[in-house]
Design a protein around this motif. Structure first.
Motif, PDB file in Angstrom:
ATOM      1  N   PHE A  49      88.627  24.700 107.726  1.00  0.00           N
ATOM      2  CA  PHE A  49      88.464  24.734 106.006  1.00  0.00           C
ATOM      3  C   PHE A  49      88.798  23.073 106.601  1.00  0.00           C
ATOM      4  CE2 PHE A  49      88.503  29.138 104.105  1.00  0.00           C
ATOM      5  CZ  PHE A  49      87.039  28.723 104.221  1.00  0.00           C
ATOM      6  N   MET A  50      89.745  22.220 107.058  1.00  0.00           N
ATOM      7  CA  MET A  50      90.237  20.993 106.755  1.00  0.00           C
ATOM      8  C   MET A  50      89.339  20.329 108.095  1.00  0.00           C
ATOM      9  SD  MET A  50      94.181  21.641 107.825  1.00  0.00           S
ATOM     10  CE  MET A  50      94.617  19.882 108.061  1.00  0.00           C
ATOM     11  N   ILE A  51      88.519  21.011 108.989  1.00  0.00           N
ATOM     12  CA  ILE A  51      87.672  20.682 109.158  1.00  0.00           C
ATOM     13  C   ILE A  51      86.232  20.338 109.119  1.00  0.00           C
ATOM     14  CG2 ILE A  51      86.288  20.717 111.823  1.00  0.00           C
ATOM     15  CD1 ILE A  51      88.640  22.007 113.403  1.00  0.00           C
ATOM     16  N   ILE A  52      85.902  21.739 108.336  1.00  0.00           N
ATOM     17  CA  ILE A  52      84.698  21.158 107.139  1.00  0.00           C
ATOM     18  C   ILE A  52      84.756  20.228 106.508  1.00  0.00           C
ATOM     19  CG2 ILE A  52      83.344  22.656 105.673  1.00  0.00           C
ATOM     20  CD1 ILE A  52      84.273  25.122 107.569  1.00  0.00           C
ATOM     21  N   GLY A  53      85.816  19.755 105.863  1.00  0.00           N
ATOM     22  CA  GLY A  53      85.798  19.706 104.142  1.00  0.00           C
ATOM     23  C   GLY A  53      86.171  18.065 105.071  1.00  0.00           C
ATOM     24  N   TYR A  54      86.828  17.354 106.781  1.00  0.00           N
ATOM     25  CA  TYR A  54      86.668  16.070 106.911  1.00  0.00           C
ATOM     26  C   TYR A  54      85.451  15.233 107.581  1.00  0.00           C
ATOM     27  CZ  TYR A  54      87.990  12.553 109.829  1.00  0.00           C
ATOM     28  OH  TYR A  54      88.007  11.171 110.728  1.00  0.00           O
ATOM     29  N   VAL A  55      84.524  16.832 107.573  1.00  0.00           N
ATOM     30  CA  VAL A  55      83.671  16.491 108.260  1.00  0.00           C
ATOM     31  C   VAL A  55      82.467  15.986 106.575  1.00  0.00           C
ATOM     32  CG1 VAL A  55      81.292  17.844 109.019  1.00  0.00           C
ATOM     33  CG2 VAL A  55      82.820  17.580 110.382  1.00  0.00           C
ATOM     34  N   LEU A  56      82.866  16.536 105.631  1.00  0.00           N
ATOM     35  CA  LEU A  56      81.759  16.666 104.767  1.00  0.00           C
ATOM     36  C   LEU A  56      82.482  15.509 103.901  1.00  0.00           C
ATOM     37  CD1 LEU A  56      81.538  20.238 102.691  1.00  0.00           C
ATOM     38  CD2 LEU A  56      79.849  19.170 104.148  1.00  0.00           C
ATOM     39  N   LEU A  57      83.574  15.040 103.868  1.00  0.00           N
ATOM     40  CA  LEU A  57      83.773  13.521 103.780  1.00  0.00           C
ATOM     41  C   LEU A  57      82.851  12.580 104.536  1.00  0.00           C
ATOM     42  CD1 LEU A  57      87.789  13.917 103.080  1.00  0.00           C
ATOM     43  CD2 LEU A  57      86.269  14.020 101.410  1.00  0.00           C
ATOM     44  N   SER A  58      82.871  12.815 106.125  1.00  0.00           N
ATOM     45  CA  SER A  58      81.738  11.796 105.834  1.00  0.00           C
ATOM     46  C   SER A  58      80.548  11.237 105.309  1.00  0.00           C
ATOM     47  CB  SER A  58      81.417  12.162 107.422  1.00  0.00           C
ATOM     48  OG  SER A  58      80.405  13.266 107.927  1.00  0.00           O
ATOM     49  N   TRP A  59      80.363  12.518 104.688  1.00  0.00           N
ATOM     50  CA  TRP A  59      78.654  12.069 103.874  1.00  0.00           C
ATOM     51  C   TRP A  59      79.218  11.663 102.654  1.00  0.00           C
ATOM     52  CZ3 TRP A  59      76.817  17.991 103.584  1.00  0.00           C
ATOM     53  CH2 TRP A  59      76.046  18.135 105.305  1.00  0.00           C
ATOM     54  N   LEU A  60      79.800  10.891 102.498  1.00  0.00           N
ATOM     55  CA  LEU A  60      80.452  10.257 100.956  1.00  0.00           C
ATOM     56  C   LEU A  60      81.178   9.317 101.249  1.00  0.00           C
ATOM     57  CD1 LEU A  60      82.193  13.011  98.863  1.00  0.00           C
ATOM     58  CD2 LEU A  60      79.601  12.315  98.924  1.00  0.00           C
ATOM     59  N   PRO A  61      80.280   8.044 100.965  1.00  0.00           N
ATOM     60  CA  PRO A  61      80.622   6.626 101.096  1.00  0.00           C
ATOM     61  C   PRO A  61      82.178   6.545 101.192  1.00  0.00           C
ATOM     62  CG  PRO A  61      78.725   6.898  99.307  1.00  0.00           C
ATOM     63  CD  PRO A  61      79.101   8.014  99.930  1.00  0.00           C
ATOM     64  N   ASN A  62      82.485   5.889 101.772  1.00  0.00           N
ATOM     65  CA  ASN A  62      84.227   5.308 101.652  1.00  0.00           C
ATOM     66  C   ASN A  62      85.512   6.572 101.368  1.00  0.00           C
ATOM     67  OD1 ASN A  62      83.365   2.774 102.283  1.00  0.00           O
ATOM     68  ND2 ASN A  62      83.616   2.481  99.898  1.00  0.00           N
ATOM     69  N   ALA A  63      84.800   7.954 101.454  1.00  0.00           N
ATOM     70  CA  ALA A  63      85.072   8.728 101.508  1.00  0.00           C
ATOM     71  C   ALA A  63      86.621   9.230 102.976  1.00  0.00           C
ATOM     72  CB  ALA A  63      85.148  10.541 101.301  1.00  0.00           C
ATOM     73  N   ARG A  64      86.744   8.397 103.182  1.00  0.00           N
ATOM     74  CA  ARG A  64      86.963   8.703 104.178  1.00  0.00           C
ATOM     75  C   ARG A  64      88.833   7.927 104.069  1.00  0.00           C
ATOM     76  NH1 ARG A  64      84.121   9.607 110.104  1.00  0.00           N
ATOM     77  NH2 ARG A  64      84.310  12.495 109.606  1.00  0.00           N
ATOM     78  N   GLU A  65      88.172   6.655 103.374  1.00  0.00           N
ATOM     79  CA  GLU A  65      89.011   5.439 103.794  1.00  0.00           C
ATOM     80  C   GLU A  65      90.304   5.896 102.645  1.00  0.00           C
ATOM     81  OE1 GLU A  65      86.574   4.502 103.505  1.00  0.00           O
ATOM     82  OE2 GLU A  65      86.412   4.121 106.318  1.00  0.00           O
ATOM     83  N   SER A  66      89.847   7.436 101.421  1.00  0.00           N
ATOM     84  CA  SER A  66      91.073   7.540 100.578  1.00  0.00           C
ATOM     85  C   SER A  66      91.680   8.752 101.144  1.00  0.00           C
ATOM     86  CB  SER A  66      90.137   8.669  99.623  1.00  0.00           C
ATOM     87  OG  SER A  66      89.699  10.141 100.621  1.00  0.00           O
ATOM     88  N   PHE A  67      92.569   8.874 100.042  1.00  0.00           N
ATOM     89  CA  PHE A  67      94.203   9.061 100.272  1.00  0.00           C
ATOM     90  C   PHE A  67      94.013  11.059 101.201  1.00  0.00           C
ATOM     91  CE2 PHE A  67      97.481  12.770  99.815  1.00  0.00           C
ATOM     92  CZ  PHE A  67      98.629  12.172  99.722  1.00  0.00           C
ATOM     93  N   ILE A  68      92.893  11.552 100.533  1.00  0.00           N
ATOM     94  CA  ILE A  68      92.559  13.489 101.069  1.00  0.00           C
ATOM     95  C   ILE A  68      92.114  12.779 102.346  1.00  0.00           C
ATOM     96  CG2 ILE A  68      91.289  15.220 101.131  1.00  0.00           C
ATOM     97  CD1 ILE A  68      92.653  15.158  97.702  1.00  0.00           C
ATOM     98  N   GLY A  69      91.250  12.038 102.903  1.00  0.00           N
ATOM     99  CA  GLY A  69      90.294  11.624 103.882  1.00  0.00           C
ATOM    100  C   GLY A  69      91.713  10.600 104.974  1.00  0.00           C
ATOM    101  N   VAL A  70      92.655  10.601 104.485  1.00  0.00           N
ATOM    102  CA  VAL A  70      93.120   9.360 105.841  1.00  0.00           C
ATOM    103  C   VAL A  70      94.137  10.750 105.896  1.00  0.00           C
ATOM    104  CG1 VAL A  70      95.541   8.250 106.267  1.00  0.00           C
ATOM    105  CG2 VAL A  70      92.749   7.695 104.752  1.00  0.00           C
ATOM    106  N   PHE A  71      94.971  11.563 105.422  1.00  0.00           N
ATOM    107  CA  PHE A  71      95.621  12.562 105.817  1.00  0.00           C
ATOM    108  C   PHE A  71      94.921  13.663 106.700  1.00  0.00           C
ATOM    109  CE2 PHE A  71      97.006  16.457 104.680  1.00  0.00           C
ATOM    110  CZ  PHE A  71      98.192  17.040 105.250  1.00  0.00           C
ATOM    111  N   LEU A  72      93.577  13.748 106.049  1.00  0.00           N
ATOM    112  CA  LEU A  72      92.832  14.726 107.057  1.00  0.00           C
ATOM    113  C   LEU A  72      92.265  14.650 108.497  1.00  0.00           C
ATOM    114  CD1 LEU A  72      90.102  16.570 104.825  1.00  0.00           C
ATOM    115  CD2 LEU A  72      92.012  17.484 105.603  1.00  0.00           C
ATOM    116  N   GLY A  73      92.010  13.252 108.741  1.00  0.00           N
ATOM    117  CA  GLY A  73      92.108  12.466 109.423  1.00  0.00           C
ATOM    118  C   GLY A  73      93.092  12.672 110.691  1.00  0.00           C
TER     119      GLY A  73
END
Length: 88
Positions: free
Chosen positions: A17-41
């Motif tokens: 689920f962490m992998i799926i969440g990380y992949v889904l974050l890539s679909w949203l602009p700037n989501a990987r730079e959020s706290f959750i995106g950095v943590f999952l990354g």
């Protein structure tokens, strides 16, 4: 044995689920730079980078490495259960 199976499968499901969440974050602009995106990354990217070395993105955009990573994770989880079952 059931407890070992349950723990291994729980950990495998959580990481999937962490992998799926990380992949889904890539679909949203700037989501990987959020706290959750950095943590999952930090947790998921080292594992995914192993598969990205062997599977290049298709057309430069479509990354299939998370799919193979999830299959490999499941394979390893069942292998670990089989090894533990053999010794118990």
């Amino acid at each position: 044995m059931d407890q070992v199976y349950d723990v291994v499968m729980l950990l495998q499901n959580i990481y999937t689920f962490m992998i799926i969440g990380y992949v889904l974050l890539s679909w949203l602009p700037n989501a990987r730079e959020s706290f959750i995106g950095v943590f999952l990354g930090k947790l998921v990217e080292p594992y995914l980078s192993i598969f990205r070395r062997f599977i290049p993105p298709i057309g430069g955009m479509l990354d299939l490495s998370p799919i193979l990573a999830v299959f490999a994770l499941r394979f390893v989880a069942f292998g670990l259960i089989a090894v533990i079952d053999f010794f118990i």
